[in-house]
Design a protein around this motif. Sequence first.
Motif, short mmCIF file in Angstrom:
data_model
loop_
_atom_site.label_atom_id
_atom_site.label_comp_id
_atom_site.label_asym_id
_atom_site.label_seq_id
_atom_site.Cartn_x
_atom_site.Cartn_y
_atom_site.Cartn_z
N GLY A 43 0.82 -1.21 0.00
CA GLY A 43 0.00 0.00 0.00
C GLY A 43 0.85 1.26 0.00
O GLY A 43 1.69 1.45 0.88
N GLY A 44 0.64 2.13 -0.98
CA GLY A 44 1.46 3.33 -1.09
C GLY A 44 2.86 3.03 -1.57
O GLY A 44 3.82 3.69 -1.13
N ASN A 45 2.98 2.08 -2.48
CA ASN A 45 4.29 1.77 -3.06
C ASN A 45 4.96 3.05 -3.56
O ASN A 45 4.31 3.91 -4.16
CB ASN A 45 4.11 0.78 -4.21
CG ASN A 45 5.37 0.58 -5.01
OD1 ASN A 45 5.61 1.29 -5.98
ND2 ASN A 45 6.19 -0.37 -4.60
N PRO A 46 6.28 3.22 -3.35
CA PRO A 46 6.91 4.50 -3.70
C PRO A 46 6.85 4.86 -5.18
O PRO A 46 6.78 6.04 -5.52
CB PRO A 46 8.36 4.31 -3.23
CG PRO A 46 8.54 2.84 -3.08
CD PRO A 46 7.21 2.30 -2.69
N ILE A 47 6.87 3.87 -6.06
CA ILE A 47 6.79 4.17 -7.49
C ILE A 47 5.39 4.68 -7.83
O ILE A 47 5.22 5.68 -8.55
CB ILE A 47 7.14 2.93 -8.32
CG1 ILE A 47 8.57 2.46 -8.00
CG2 ILE A 47 7.01 3.22 -9.82
CD1 ILE A 47 8.92 1.12 -8.57
N ALA A 48 4.37 4.02 -7.30
CA ALA A 48 3.00 4.48 -7.52
C ALA A 48 2.77 5.85 -6.90
O ALA A 48 2.08 6.70 -7.48
CB ALA A 48 2.01 3.46 -6.95
N CYS A 49 3.36 6.09 -5.74
CA CYS A 49 3.21 7.40 -5.11
C CYS A 49 3.86 8.50 -5.94
O CYS A 49 3.30 9.60 -6.08
CB CYS A 49 3.82 7.38 -3.71
SG CYS A 49 2.79 6.55 -2.48
N ALA A 50 5.03 8.22 -6.49
CA ALA A 50 5.68 9.21 -7.37
C ALA A 50 4.79 9.53 -8.56
O ALA A 50 4.64 10.69 -8.96
CB ALA A 50 7.04 8.69 -7.83
N ALA A 51 4.18 8.50 -9.14
CA ALA A 51 3.26 8.71 -10.25
C ALA A 51 2.05 9.53 -9.83
O ALA A 51 1.56 10.39 -10.58
CB ALA A 51 2.82 7.37 -10.83
N ALA A 52 1.55 9.27 -8.62
CA ALA A 52 0.38 10.00 -8.14
C ALA A 52 0.69 11.47 -7.89
O ALA A 52 -0.13 12.34 -8.22
CB ALA A 52 -0.15 9.35 -6.86
#
Length: 452
Positions: A328-337
């Motif tokens: 949850g809240g993976n850093p790659i996905a967070c960067a994209a968000a």
Amino acid sequence: MSATDIIAAPPLGGPTLPQERRMITSIPGPRSTELLERKSRAVAAGVGHTVPISAVAAGGGVVVDADGNSLIDLGSGIAVTSVGNAHPKVVAAVQAQVAQFTHTCFMISPYESYVEVAEALNRVTPGDHEKKSALFNSGAEAVENAVKIARKYTKKQAVVAFDHAYHGRTNLTMALTAKSMPYKSGFGPFASEIYRVPTSYPYRDGLSGPEAATKAISLIEKQIGADNLAAVIIEPIQGEGGFIVPAEGFLPTVVEWCRANNVVFIADEVQTGFARTGAMFASELFGIVPDLVTTAKGIAGGLPLAAVTGRAEIMDASHAGGLGGTYGGNPIACAAAVASIDVFENDGLIERAREIGEILTPRLTALQASDPRIGDVRGAGAMVAAEFVHPETGEPDAALTGAVAKACIAAGVIVLTCGTYGNVIRFLPPLSIPDALLNEGLDVVASALAEN
């Protein structure tokens, strides 16, 4: 053909792909057919697909397949690639993050991008009250956690969902989802303490918003009781159920009742969120401020991420460790968000969604005026649908809907069906689609309807 074989001037928010419908082979072509044969051997039969192609590139308003066909995209991966596939800002953010680290688990070693996403969600979701957020992997996971949080906060158990709802495919969210096939059939028993009441469906119920809300509230009070009810959950505009837009006054009346009865009002904005409806969140269109908001899909430009955002006192009800998950809240996905939310806020995409709606709705309404098989056209912004019916009876016509969608795909236009009765075609183009391409796609839809 691979993505690197295709070179042209870049469209708004996407890789260098010509913004054109281009049919080199029939659908599927030989290379796509090869992949689909491999899929049938390697992938579980329950994982279906709508468009029989092997995608190799996408951007702007097109998806390119392995045979070189370029299809107009009117689905955005079900409202996921709203900023445009492979948006340059998202790509740059992902590339920078993946070179730094790919995972620590936020619950073990926190990192800034998770906090940045939470701060952004607290800022952009409806209401000016103090908020907090928690990040997850998918819309269904966000919904599950919203229910957990509401139950913990209220110390009550029952949850109300509505007719035509779609909230996911996990056990709890299947219970919340209204449609049996293909989402629920054979997968029970489902989670308990889930109840369903009628929604507002103006085309079919003929009720005003307050009348529909009063009907739903009466059933809640008689069959469940406010003292037992933790939460009411609803999509402000229902997605899979058929893009049903509630009548004016329905949602505010339900929210007011929830406030008076210590019931948490959860807005499932997984499909409607992030500029899709011509507002940052569809709740804004109806003048409501939810207690909790679930988001996913468009949040991260195509990477898996979801969130629950809500009133700080409700979000803080859980004990430490009660919320979370390994990814949850993976850093790659967070960067994209972080990059995607910046684009939504600062690159004019809310206005762009409205512009797209100003093309979609008049074009579909004009078709409706000349073809009584289109019973209703509804939606908001770049989230619009047409409901197909038998002209004499008004009964849902799933066969026509499927035939039109199939003909569109064969002609190089990706459209998606939905609706409890399978009789709705929904239009969810990327907000990066050029006007000319959108109009061409609608021309193909009109031709497909005329031929069926």
